[in-house]
Design an enzyme around this catalytic site. Structure first.
Site, PDB file in Angstrom:
ATOM      1  N   SER A 186      31.253  16.374 -24.000  1.00  0.00           N
ATOM      2  CA  SER A 186      31.608  15.934 -22.753  1.00  0.00           C
ATOM      3  C   SER A 186      31.158  16.888 -21.859  1.00  0.00           C
ATOM      4  O   SER A 186      31.159  16.466 -20.494  1.00  0.00           O
ATOM      5  CB  SER A 186      33.298  15.961 -22.704  1.00  0.00           C
ATOM      6  OG  SER A 186      33.732  17.358 -23.030  1.00  0.00           O
ATOM      7  N   HIS A 214      34.503   9.631 -25.127  1.00  0.00           N
ATOM      8  CA  HIS A 214      33.353   9.264 -23.966  1.00  0.00           C
ATOM      9  C   HIS A 214      32.404   8.165 -24.274  1.00  0.00           C
ATOM     10  O   HIS A 214      31.520   8.508 -23.679  1.00  0.00           O
ATOM     11  CB  HIS A 214      32.755  10.925 -23.603  1.00  0.00           C
ATOM     12  CG  HIS A 214      33.640  11.746 -22.947  1.00  0.00           C
ATOM     13  ND1 HIS A 214      34.132  11.707 -21.599  1.00  0.00           N
ATOM     14  CD2 HIS A 214      34.407  12.622 -23.350  1.00  0.00           C
ATOM     15  CE1 HIS A 214      35.081  12.714 -21.209  1.00  0.00           C
ATOM     16  NE2 HIS A 214      35.028  13.474 -22.292  1.00  0.00           N
ATOM     17  N   LYS A 245      40.367   7.035 -20.909  1.00  0.00           N
ATOM     18  CA  LYS A 245      39.085   7.065 -20.008  1.00  0.00           C
ATOM     19  C   LYS A 245      38.591   5.797 -19.555  1.00  0.00           C
ATOM     20  O   LYS A 245      39.090   5.071 -18.800  1.00  0.00           O
ATOM     21  CB  LYS A 245      38.196   8.045 -20.919  1.00  0.00           C
ATOM     22  CG  LYS A 245      38.583   9.354 -21.030  1.00  0.00           C
ATOM     23  CD  LYS A 245      37.514  10.414 -21.882  1.00  0.00           C
ATOM     24  CE  LYS A 245      37.631  11.817 -21.734  1.00  0.00           C
ATOM     25  NZ  LYS A 245      39.364  12.223 -22.203  1.00  0.00           N
TER      26      LYS A 245
END
Length: 401
Positions: A186, A214, A245
């Site tokens: 990340s 991610h 996310k």
């Protein structure tokens, strides 16, 4: 007693401020989007948001919001219970089934966050007879989850396959071995070499676990994450991830894995057994998110175009960006105080970003982590680049005075 503690804590906070590492919280007065309104903590007013994990722009997507409103009427606000008592609704089972299908895994178990998901895996599956082999730059939730386990702990240098093989050779006496890696790291935007990791796991009889927080939703040909990108969906044993996310940006996490692994987690995983169920409104909205992802690739294509534009144009302007193609585009600064100052100057120019420094990243590697979104227009991206150029000039002028 606390008077003495208070002085110590105040001194520590002063040290953090003096080092330029203090992390203020800016208050947003609007829904999460490409443009937000800051109501406190810096320049008030509308600013472009380039630091959210809202990769696909779904945090305020009309269809997702509508699904959430409908879910409140149908399923209520909260469960007020854990799953095995009276905290399981049809919507939870539906989401687990959909995630399993989407990720190519046999079963899925929902958690209140991916932090909890990673906190519940290692202690349940591994004990002192086992070994876990972790990438050095794995997320804090993986590190903390490993600490809860009695398994032997080994670490290999970031994406270093030779070092990973050495750790596999050193642990051949273990009953079980689990290699664990972030799919995307990340702070750097680097992608783990999953095909090669799976090859080593096959050679040394180890399991593979990937935290794909991610990546799921936009990495890979159909957005199914780094296992799809590398063609190893059938070779990864455990995938953990978040709904917070790209998949709508609310909260919640999951473990998608082999059927027997998920079954044991339902019986023994403490964060699952002792935490309230995921709010039904999030589960229902997440089903709509999956509908959107499976029906069209437009959002993924727009995100890829924005990412390419930003990375290319910033490089042309002389900024140092870590190489890659991910929507995480770290603009390297080096000095922590300078990164913080640059972030403030950018906010003054209408671009909301955050400076990252130690202990989030190593000493001397402070950066502005820019995160692109499908919600950004081409004009938004160009405006952000212009703000970086202007803010850099302003910093240079200040240093020369």
């Amino acid at each position: 007693m606390f008077d003495n503690v208070r002085d110590d804590l105040a001194a520590t906070l002063d040290e953090i401020r003096e080092a330029g590492l203090f992390k203020p919280e800016r208050v947003i007065g609007t829904p999460q989007s490409a443009e937000v309104t800051v109501t406190g903590g810096g320049r008030p007013g509308e600013v472009l948001n380039f630091c959210a994990n809202n990769y696909l722009g779904l945090a305020d997507h009309p269809k997702v919001v509508a699904a959430a409103k409908d879910a409140l009427d149908r399923w209520g606000y909260g469960m007020a219970s854990v799953r095995f008592i009276c905290g399981t609704q049809d919507v939870h089972k539906q989401l687990e089934e959909r995630l399993s299908h989407f990720l190519g895994q046999e079963d899925t178990i929902l958690y209140s966050s991916c932090f909890d998901a990673n906190g519940g895996v290692f202690e349940t599956l591994l004990d002192e007879r086992d070994a876990v082999i972790s990438d050095a730059l794995n997320h804090a939730s993986i590190i903390d989850g490993i600490r809860l386990s009695k398994a032997r702990r080994h670490r290999y240098a970031n994406r270093d396959l030779a070092d990973l093989e050495q750790q596999l050779k050193a642990t051949q006496d273990a009953r079980r071995r689990l290699i664990v890696t972030d799919g995307v790291f990340s702070m750097d935007g680097y992608i783990a070499p999953l095909r090669e990791i799976c090859d080593l796991a096959d050679r040394y009889d180890a399991m593979v676990m990937v935290d794909d927080s991610h990546a799921v939703g936009f990495v890979g040909p159909t957005g199914r994450g780094t296992p799809e990108l590398h063609g190893v969906m059938d070779r990864v044993d455990i995938i953990t991830g978040t709904l917070g996310k790209a998949l709508g940006g609310a909260s919640g996490g999951y473990v998608a894995a082999r059927r027997e692994i998920v079954a044991l987690l339902r019986q023994r995983s403490r964060p699952y057994l002792f935490s309230n169920s995921l709010a039904p409104v999030i589960a229902a909205a997440s089903l709509t998110v999956l509908d959107l992802l499976e029906s069209s690739g437009d959002l993924r294509e727009r995100l890829a175009a924005n990412t390419e534009l930003f990375r290319r144009r910033m490089t042309e302007e002389g900024f140092k960006i870590l190489p890659g193609e991910h929507a995480i585009a770290p603009v390297m600064i080096g000095d922590a105080a300078e990164a913080g100052r640059l972030a403030e100057l950018l906010l003054e120019r209408g671009v909301y970003v955050i400076g990252f420094s130690y202990p989030v990243v190593p000493h001397g590697q402070a950066r502005i982590r820019v995160q692109l979104s499908a919600a950004h227009s081409t004009e938004d991206v160009e405006r952000a680049i212009a703000a970086f150029v202007d803010a850099r000039a302003a910093m240079g002028a200040t240093a020369a005075e």
